[in-house]
Write a protein that holds these residues in place. Structure first.
Motif: not given
Length: 344
Positions: A75-79, A151-156, A161-163, A240-249
């Motif tokens: 479920x997306x919660x993209x800001x 990913x390398x930040x351990x999050x999916x 749909x990015x992360x 949110x730093x590691x999530x925010x910079x993921x290029x797949x976003x």
């Protein structure tokens, strides 16, 4: 004849999920080994429940032996805003995007139950739903089901749909054809690793939670080590730093439920106002929010560290009022904040 799996995923999309995939309960054989290494390294910090329930988290098939399939959902919660912008406002508190809105446990679980009821009506099968409240390795199962990859930040992370997504699982006794697992698409990118303020990643795909700001501000009890306090900046709940910079976003999907996005009050709350909250005020301010679960004292500790990092002498009074707080951790944070502001 209608294909049940196709109909299931169509129903999931109608309900509001951005993705629906299937895997077997035994699809993550390496989780137990990785979890053991994580715990033996001490990287779990004070999260004793990880060690206590390790046998279940390491083998989802043991959680409910009768289950034949696991339906993994995102479920997306993209800001709608750049979550890093708040870091340039030192007199404001940075609350992780996921905690700015309604508690996702409530929102996502209701959707999971709705989809589970649909499946029961269609098949008569038994079901159990989970959303971050049981020893389920959601991220590993998400990769096994093909939702994305860790990913390398351990999050999916997903190419679709990015992360920015919450994960939920429906265990069922109905036998559904599994999807193919997703492969890693991080490549040589190090954005998430390099931006971490506390160097919490010993290596790609490895996280030392004891240095992670999300862990420190949410799970860690007592004073935060002094050598890490400056790195917190104005982050008072999560990071949110590691999530925010993921290029797949760049492929991120907008959230379907606006309740998950929160309101302006929690996007950039004033530290002075937060420091003035008593227990009743804290509970009222964060009613229905994940923030509420850490309690006023731990939250105020975080706020005082942020005040100390603000460089704003105008917040001195907000810190001094807690020098004699009944909670020693809060009083310690107040003393540290006053000392930091005195240096400026």
């Amino acid at each position: 004849m209608r294909d049940l799996k196709t109909a299931l995923c169509a129903e999931a999309e109608t309900i509001g999920f951005v993705a629906c995939r299937i895997c077997r309960p035994d699809a993550v054989p390496k989780v137990a080994e990785r979890l053991t290494a994580f715990i033996e390294a001490g990287w779990h910090g004070q999260m004793g429940w990880l060690a206590e329930r390790q046998h279940w988290r390491g083998n989802p098939a043991q959680l409910w032996p009768e289950a034949k399939s696991i339906i993994m959902l995102a479920e997306s919660y993209t800001p709608e805003h750049d979550p890093l912008d708040i870091l340039a406002q030192p007199d404001r508190g940075a609350i992780s995007v996921y905690a700015q809105g309604r508690d996702y446990h409530d929102v996502v679980k209701k959707r999971l139950k709705r989809l589970a009821r649909w499946l029961v009506a269609e098949t008569g099968a038994q079901v159990k739903v989970f959303v971050d409240t049981a020893p389920v390795p959601e991220k590993a199962l998400g990769q096994a089901a093909g939702l994305g990859w860790q990913g390398k930040h351990t999050n999916l992370v997903s190419r679709d749909w990015g992360n920015w997504a919450f994960l939920g699982a429906i265990f069922t006794t109905h036998d559904l054809a599994p999807d193919s697992p997703e492969t890693d698409h991080c490549g040589s990118c190090r954005s998430c690793l390099d931006i971490c303020p506390t160097n919490a990643f010993p290596a790609p795909y490895q996280l030392d939670a004891r240095r992670c700001i999300s862990y420190l501000t949410i799970e860690h009890r007592g004073p935060i080590p002094e050598d890490l306090r400056k790195q917190l900046g104005n982050r008072i709940y999560g990071c949110d730093d590691c999530l925010a910079v993921c290029p797949w976003n760049k492929f991120a999907v907008a959230a379907n439920d606006l309740r998950l996005l929160g309101e302006g009050d929690l996007r950039a709350p004033a530290l002075a106002a937060l420091a003035a909250l008593d227990d009743a005020g804290f509970r009222a301010t964060f009613s229905g929010s994940p923030v509420k679960r850490i309690g006023r004292d731990r939250f105020l500790r975080n706020v005082l560290y942020a005040i100390g990092n603000s460089g704003n002498p105008g917040l001195m009074g907000a810190a001094e009022r807690h020098l004699k707080d009944p909670d020693e951790t809060v009083a310690d944070a107040a003393r540290w904040a006053v000392a930091q502001l005195t240096l400026n």
